[in-house]
Write a protein that holds these residues in place. Structure first.
Motif, PDB file in Angstrom:
ATOM      1  N   SER A 122       0.846  -1.182   0.000  1.00 26.44           N
ATOM      2  CA  SER A 122       0.000   0.000   0.000  1.00 26.44           C
ATOM      3  C   SER A 122       0.891   1.244   0.000  1.00 26.44           C
ATOM      4  CB  SER A 122      -0.916   0.018   1.228  1.00 26.44           C
ATOM      5  OG  SER A 122      -1.669   1.201   1.280  1.00 26.44           O
ATOM      6  N   VAL A 123       0.712   2.089  -1.003  1.00 25.46           N
ATOM      7  CA  VAL A 123       1.507   3.315  -1.112  1.00 25.46           C
ATOM      8  C   VAL A 123       0.593   4.509  -0.868  1.00 25.46           C
ATOM      9  CG1 VAL A 123       2.955   4.728  -2.622  1.00 25.46           C
ATOM     10  CG2 VAL A 123       3.021   2.240  -2.802  1.00 25.46           C
ATOM     11  N   THR A 124       0.985   5.389   0.056  1.00 29.70           N
ATOM     12  CA  THR A 124       0.236   6.613   0.330  1.00 29.70           C
ATOM     13  C   THR A 124       1.203   7.793   0.326  1.00 29.70           C
ATOM     14  OG1 THR A 124       0.520   6.543   2.743  1.00 29.70           O
ATOM     15  CG2 THR A 124      -1.341   5.298   1.812  1.00 29.70           C
ATOM     16  N   TRP A 125       0.660   8.991   0.233  1.00 29.14           N
ATOM     17  CA  TRP A 125       1.493  10.187   0.250  1.00 29.14           C
ATOM     18  C   TRP A 125       2.247  10.325   1.569  1.00 29.14           C
ATOM     19  CZ3 TRP A 125       2.932  12.303  -3.972  1.00 29.14           C
ATOM     20  CH2 TRP A 125       2.088  12.366  -5.079  1.00 29.14           C
ATOM     21  N   ASP A 126       1.723   9.753   2.644  1.00 28.66           N
ATOM     22  CA  ASP A 126       2.403   9.854   3.940  1.00 28.66           C
ATOM     23  C   ASP A 126       3.745   9.144   3.929  1.00 28.66           C
ATOM     24  OD1 ASP A 126       0.307  11.293   4.964  1.00 28.66           O
ATOM     25  OD2 ASP A 126      -0.712   9.558   5.831  1.00 28.66           O
ATOM     26  N   GLY A 127       3.970   8.275   2.950  1.00 27.02           N
ATOM     27  CA  GLY A 127       5.232   7.552   2.884  1.00 27.02           C
ATOM     28  C   GLY A 127       6.363   8.345   2.251  1.00 27.02           C
ATOM     29  N   PHE A 128       6.095   9.564   1.809  1.00 26.67           N
ATOM     30  CA  PHE A 128       7.096  10.360   1.104  1.00 26.67           C
ATOM     31  C   PHE A 128       7.383  11.665   1.838  1.00 26.67           C
ATOM     32  CE2 PHE A 128       4.933   7.768  -2.004  1.00 26.67           C
ATOM     33  CZ  PHE A 128       5.954   7.280  -2.791  1.00 26.67           C
ATOM     34  N   ARG A 129       8.573  12.187   1.625  1.00 27.41           N
ATOM     35  CA  ARG A 129       8.894  13.545   2.056  1.00 27.41           C
ATOM     36  C   ARG A 129       9.590  14.234   0.886  1.00 27.41           C
ATOM     37  NH1 ARG A 129      13.775  11.273   4.009  1.00 27.41           N
ATOM     38  NH2 ARG A 129      15.570  12.509   3.329  1.00 27.41           N
ATOM     39  N   ARG A 130       9.504  15.535   0.863  1.00 24.98           N
ATOM     40  CA  ARG A 130      10.134  16.309  -0.211  1.00 24.98           C
ATOM     41  C   ARG A 130      11.341  17.043   0.353  1.00 24.98           C
ATOM     42  NH1 ARG A 130       8.862  17.764  -5.239  1.00 24.98           N
ATOM     43  NH2 ARG A 130       6.926  16.588  -5.018  1.00 24.98           N
ATOM     44  N   GLU A 131      12.458  16.969  -0.349  1.00 26.59           N
ATOM     45  CA  GLU A 131      13.658  17.672   0.089  1.00 26.59           C
ATOM     46  C   GLU A 131      13.471  19.179  -0.047  1.00 26.59           C
ATOM     47  OE1 GLU A 131      16.184  16.389   1.507  1.00 26.59           O
ATOM     48  OE2 GLU A 131      15.941  14.250   1.110  1.00 26.59           O
ATOM     49  N   ARG A 132      14.260  19.927   0.698  1.00 28.18           N
ATOM     50  CA  ARG A 132      14.185  21.383   0.626  1.00 28.18           C
ATOM     51  C   ARG A 132      14.527  21.878  -0.768  1.00 28.18           C
ATOM     52  NH1 ARG A 132      17.737  24.107   5.201  1.00 28.18           N
ATOM     53  NH2 ARG A 132      16.984  25.911   4.037  1.00 28.18           N
ATOM     54  N   GLU A 133      13.869  22.949  -1.170  1.00 26.99           N
ATOM     55  CA  GLU A 133      14.193  23.584  -2.454  1.00 26.99           C
ATOM     56  C   GLU A 133      15.637  24.101  -2.405  1.00 26.99           C
ATOM     57  OE1 GLU A 133      12.469  23.931  -5.173  1.00 26.99           O
ATOM     58  OE2 GLU A 133      10.373  23.564  -4.643  1.00 26.99           O
ATOM     59  N   ASN A 172       8.696  28.721   4.577  1.00 22.32           N
ATOM     60  CA  ASN A 172       8.723  27.298   4.262  1.00 22.32           C
ATOM     61  C   ASN A 172       8.870  26.429   5.509  1.00 22.32           C
ATOM     62  OD1 ASN A 172       8.335  27.648   1.534  1.00 22.32           O
ATOM     63  ND2 ASN A 172      10.512  27.616   1.024  1.00 22.32           N
ATOM     64  N   GLU A 173       9.622  26.891   6.469  1.00 19.98           N
ATOM     65  CA  GLU A 173       9.716  26.142   7.736  1.00 19.98           C
ATOM     66  C   GLU A 173       8.355  26.072   8.404  1.00 19.98           C
ATOM     67  OE1 GLU A 173      12.722  27.573  10.357  1.00 19.98           O
ATOM     68  OE2 GLU A 173      14.345  27.360   8.888  1.00 19.98           O
ATOM     69  N   TRP A 174       7.639  27.196   8.406  1.00 20.51           N
ATOM     70  CA  TRP A 174       6.301  27.202   9.011  1.00 20.51           C
ATOM     71  C   TRP A 174       5.355  26.281   8.244  1.00 20.51           C
ATOM     72  CZ3 TRP A 174       6.697  33.189   8.738  1.00 20.51           C
ATOM     73  CH2 TRP A 174       7.449  33.654   9.814  1.00 20.51           C
ATOM     74  N   LEU A 175       5.377  26.382   6.921  1.00 25.09           N
ATOM     75  CA  LEU A 175       4.461  25.584   6.122  1.00 25.09           C
ATOM     76  C   LEU A 175       4.749  24.090   6.254  1.00 25.09           C
ATOM     77  CD1 LEU A 175       4.337  27.711   2.838  1.00 25.09           C
ATOM     78  CD2 LEU A 175       2.486  27.425   4.490  1.00 25.09           C
ATOM     79  N   THR A 176       6.017  23.732   6.335  1.00 24.44           N
ATOM     80  CA  THR A 176       6.374  22.310   6.437  1.00 24.44           C
ATOM     81  C   THR A 176       5.808  21.687   7.706  1.00 24.44           C
ATOM     82  OG1 THR A 176       8.406  22.688   5.165  1.00 24.44           O
ATOM     83  CG2 THR A 176       8.309  20.696   6.519  1.00 24.44           C
ATOM     84  N   ALA A 177       5.786  22.453   8.796  1.00 22.56           N
ATOM     85  CA  ALA A 177       5.304  21.924  10.075  1.00 22.56           C
ATOM     86  C   ALA A 177       3.825  22.201  10.323  1.00 22.56           C
ATOM     87  CB  ALA A 177       6.129  22.528  11.214  1.00 22.56           C
ATOM     88  N   ALA A 178       3.174  22.961   9.455  1.00 26.98           N
ATOM     89  CA  ALA A 178       1.800  23.407   9.710  1.00 26.98           C
ATOM     90  C   ALA A 178       0.791  22.260   9.559  1.00 26.98           C
ATOM     91  CB  ALA A 178       1.430  24.537   8.750  1.00 26.98           C
ATOM     92  N   PRO A 197      -1.622  14.435 -10.439  1.00 27.51           N
ATOM     93  CA  PRO A 197      -2.220  14.225  -9.113  1.00 27.51           C
ATOM     94  C   PRO A 197      -1.834  15.367  -8.171  1.00 27.51           C
ATOM     95  CG  PRO A 197      -1.018  12.269  -9.864  1.00 27.51           C
ATOM     96  CD  PRO A 197      -0.648  13.386 -10.785  1.00 27.51           C
ATOM     97  N   TYR A 198      -2.715  15.718  -7.267  1.00 25.78           N
ATOM     98  CA  TYR A 198      -2.356  16.688  -6.238  1.00 25.78           C
ATOM     99  C   TYR A 198      -1.324  16.050  -5.311  1.00 25.78           C
ATOM    100  CZ  TYR A 198      -6.209  19.676  -7.675  1.00 25.78           C
ATOM    101  OH  TYR A 198      -7.027  20.491  -8.400  1.00 25.78           O
ATOM    102  N   ASP A 199      -0.188  16.710  -5.175  1.00 29.23           N
ATOM    103  CA  ASP A 199       0.935  16.172  -4.409  1.00 29.23           C
ATOM    104  C   ASP A 199       1.042  16.924  -3.092  1.00 29.23           C
ATOM    105  OD1 ASP A 199       3.332  15.423  -3.329  1.00 29.23           O
ATOM    106  OD2 ASP A 199       4.534  15.805  -5.118  1.00 29.23           O
ATOM    107  N   PRO A 200       0.517  16.358  -1.996  1.00 30.73           N
ATOM    108  CA  PRO A 200       0.527  17.083  -0.721  1.00 30.73           C
ATOM    109  C   PRO A 200       1.905  17.220  -0.097  1.00 30.73           C
ATOM    110  CG  PRO A 200      -0.377  14.884  -0.424  1.00 30.73           C
ATOM    111  CD  PRO A 200      -0.194  15.067  -1.899  1.00 30.73           C
ATOM    112  N   THR A 201       2.949  16.642  -0.716  1.00 32.12           N
ATOM    113  CA  THR A 201       4.299  16.900  -0.212  1.00 32.12           C
ATOM    114  C   THR A 201       4.825  18.251  -0.687  1.00 32.12           C
ATOM    115  OG1 THR A 201       5.503  15.883  -2.072  1.00 32.12           O
ATOM    116  CG2 THR A 201       4.757  14.416  -0.302  1.00 32.12           C
TER     117      THR A 201
END
Length: 415
Positions: A122-133, A172-178, A197-201
């Motif tokens: 089972s793959v969900t968006w919660d399994g991913f993180r996005r690196e900093r720009e 971006n720090e605020w948004l990442t933790a929001a 697809p909408y990418d919530p990461t």
């Protein structure tokens, strides 16, 4: 997976010289990035392949905007994963690019071996993180004739650019933790207008300036909520608040007719009362005049052709010179400002106010998601968001009042 690839390379493609520590780390990062993006294809309801860069100008880009992941280690990682003897990914299309012609991306997809060995059931968006720009402060050159946008422009950092970048990094720090999220799609495929697809990461933003200047443009881009149609945003986006920590629908708090009000303030005049886009006073073709007026403010020369979006609103056969004349007559105190490109400066002021408002809200513990000219907050926080935007505008006006800059009186509205 990294272990399997390295073992395969050692057996089938042994290197004369082993990678140093830093190159081995980059090699691992490249393998991880390719694998995660390939795994993410499981979240595409249309089952499409993954586009990957291969061109030299992408691999060895020396600009400040270059992706640090690309280079020979990325090519090595992709080549090993594609090797038929290992067979983790396979080529779907081979990109091409020839002078004077078309171009297409190279695309890959996972093999059954990759899916069975490394992909969870089972793959969900919660399994991913996005690196900093890598770079969040973008400067674009003036647009060339016929181009959709200006080319990326190199610049030397100074105290001003470092300050601008620091502001975006804080946001971006605020948004990442929001605490905000998307509800599942309620029918349909839940794709963006461009078919992705909408990418919530994608929870961070970049600030993009135009015409090679720090005082033109400056809006924030990049968050997944920014490309959502308005109705989808209200239906699927949820933000946690003090009153509703489990999340609540959003409110959109924006500036009302900012560019026109700022233009009147530029000549130290109060704008006329009522709707500044209702040129005829009866609401007829109001949306067409809105598009036209803003186009005239951003244009660097007199407008002689109706924008495409305005053409859809005005009756067939409407002549540009006639409706332009109506605009110039209705807004005759600022008629000389149309066709001067003033809109780009207005956008820079508006975006600066928005950045300040975001700082005020996040320091108050209120999650606020930036749009180009507005913020999205939990519905119960709309009043406080309006206060923050007005406070930011007042602060900006007072700070620059003594300078030879544009004075303005922006107003906020809650919708």
């Amino acid at each position: 997976m990294i272990g399997a690839v390295e073992a395969f390379e050692l057996e089938r493609h042994p290197r004369i010289r082993a990678r140093g520590a830093s190159k081995r780390e980059r090699f691992h990062e490249a393998l991880e990035a390719i694998a995660c993006n390939v795994a993410g294809l499981a979240l595409d309801p249309l089952g499409r392949p993954l586009a990957v860069p291969r061109a030299n100008n992408a691999m060895w880009d020396r600009s400040r905007y270059a992706n640090p992941l690309y280079g020979q280690t990325f090519r090595d990682a992709l080549g090993l994963m594609e090797d038929p003897a290992l067979g983790l990914v396979e080529t779907v299309t081979q990109g091409f690019n020839y002078r004077g012609g078309a171009s297409a991306p190279s695309t890959i997809q996972p093999t059954s071996a990759f899916n069975s060995l490394f992909l969870p059931s089972s793959v969900t968006w919660d399994g991913f993180r996005r690196e900093r720009e890598h770079e969040v402060l973008i400067k674009r050159a003036p647009k060339a004739p016929g181009a959709e946008q200006g080319e990326l422009e190199e610049y030397r950092d100074d105290a001003h650019s470092r300050g601008l970048r620091h502001e975006v990094e804080c946001i971006n720090e605020w948004l990442t933790a929001a605490p905000f999220w998307l509800l599942p799609a309620d029918g349909g495929l839940g794709l963006t207008p461009s078919g992705q697809p909408y990418d919530p990461t994608r929870r961070t933003v970049r600030r993009i300036f135009g015409n090679g200047r720090w005082d033109q443009g400056g809006r924030l881009y990049g968050g997944f909520w920014m490309t959502m149609p308005r109705e989808t945003r209200f239906r699927r986006l949820r933000i946690a608040s003090r009153q509703h920590p489990a999340g609540e629908p959003v409110a959109n708090v924006d500036f009302r007719q900012f560019n026109l009000r700022a233009a009147y303030a530029h000549v130290n005049l109060r704008p006329p009362g009522g709707d500044l886009y209702d040129v005829r006073g009866d609401g007829s073709c109001r949306d067409g005049f809105k598009v036209l007026i803003n186009a005239m403010l951003y244009a660097s020369e007199p407008t002689v052709r109706l924008p495409e979006d305005a053409q859809r609103v005005f009756p067939a056969g409407t002549k540009a010179r006639e409706v332009v004349a109506e605009v110039l007559h209705f807004h005759r105190p600022i008629a000389d400002l149309f066709g001067t490109g003033l809109g780009f400066r207005m956008t820079a002021i508006e975006s600066t106010i928005l950045v300040e408002a975001l700082a005020i809200l996040f320091k108050q513990g209120i999650t606020a998601l930036p749009l180009h000219d507005a913020v999205l907050v939990a519905a119960s926080e709309a009043g406080r968001a309006q206060d923050a935007m007005e406070a930011a505008a007042t602060f900006f006006a007072e700070e620059f009042r003594a300078r030879p800059a544009i004075e303005y009186s922006p107003f906020s509205s809650v919708t």
